[in-house]
Design a protein around this motif. Sequence first.
Motif, short mmCIF file in Angstrom:
data_model
loop_
_atom_site.label_atom_id
_atom_site.label_comp_id
_atom_site.label_asym_id
_atom_site.label_seq_id
_atom_site.Cartn_x
_atom_site.Cartn_y
_atom_site.Cartn_z
N LEU A 60 6.56 4.39 -2.02
CA LEU A 60 7.01 3.80 -0.76
C LEU A 60 7.74 4.78 0.15
N SER A 61 8.06 5.97 -0.37
CA SER A 61 8.68 7.00 0.47
C SER A 61 7.66 8.05 0.91
N GLY A 62 6.40 7.85 0.49
CA GLY A 62 5.35 8.78 0.90
C GLY A 62 5.24 10.02 0.04
N TYR A 77 -0.63 -4.31 -6.59
CA TYR A 77 -1.31 -3.16 -5.99
C TYR A 77 -1.62 -3.42 -4.52
N GLU A 78 -2.09 -4.63 -4.20
CA GLU A 78 -2.38 -4.98 -2.81
C GLU A 78 -1.10 -4.96 -1.97
N HIS A 119 -0.43 -2.51 1.26
CA HIS A 119 0.05 -3.01 2.55
C HIS A 119 1.35 -2.32 2.99
N LEU A 120 2.27 -2.08 2.06
CA LEU A 120 3.58 -1.50 2.39
C LEU A 120 3.56 0.01 2.59
N ALA A 121 2.81 0.72 1.77
CA ALA A 121 2.90 2.19 1.70
C ALA A 121 2.53 2.95 2.97
#
Length: 143
Positions: A45-47, A63-64, A68-70
């Motif tokens: 989530l921080s890339g 996973y979905e 969506h968040l990433a």
Amino acid sequence: MDRTRPAGRRDQRRPAAAAATALTRARGRQHKPHYWFADRLLAVLSGQRPVHWMLGHTIGEAYEQLVHLAPGAPLRPADRVMPVVRHCGEFHPGPGVIEAFARIGSGDRVTAMAFRLEQGSDRRWRCAAVELGGERNTTEGRA
């Protein structure tokens, strides 16, 4: 006269002992599944890591949710300060289930992350759900 410590110092502790204690504590955290997953979810989530890095560690909709968040990297570093898991707590609503929450810090920014872990028949933990809370600036006044 003891020449191994500064003048006026009376305690017997050495600076290296504090560092060793912190290292032991950090290693102990990694053996707890909720801390292990918190660190990995933070990396995605921080890339720092791609979403597919979590493929074998998720089940159901998790996973979905990450897909969506990433892309927005919601936990990306603020002011070049890498985000870290400040604290991660756990709740066991039943056998083989952990509902965890983590405080993610990056500079003055604190963000909440919640996730659910489920243990499979193979005894491996997998992430079943992920949610992010709002962010709060720690320099603001507290109510």
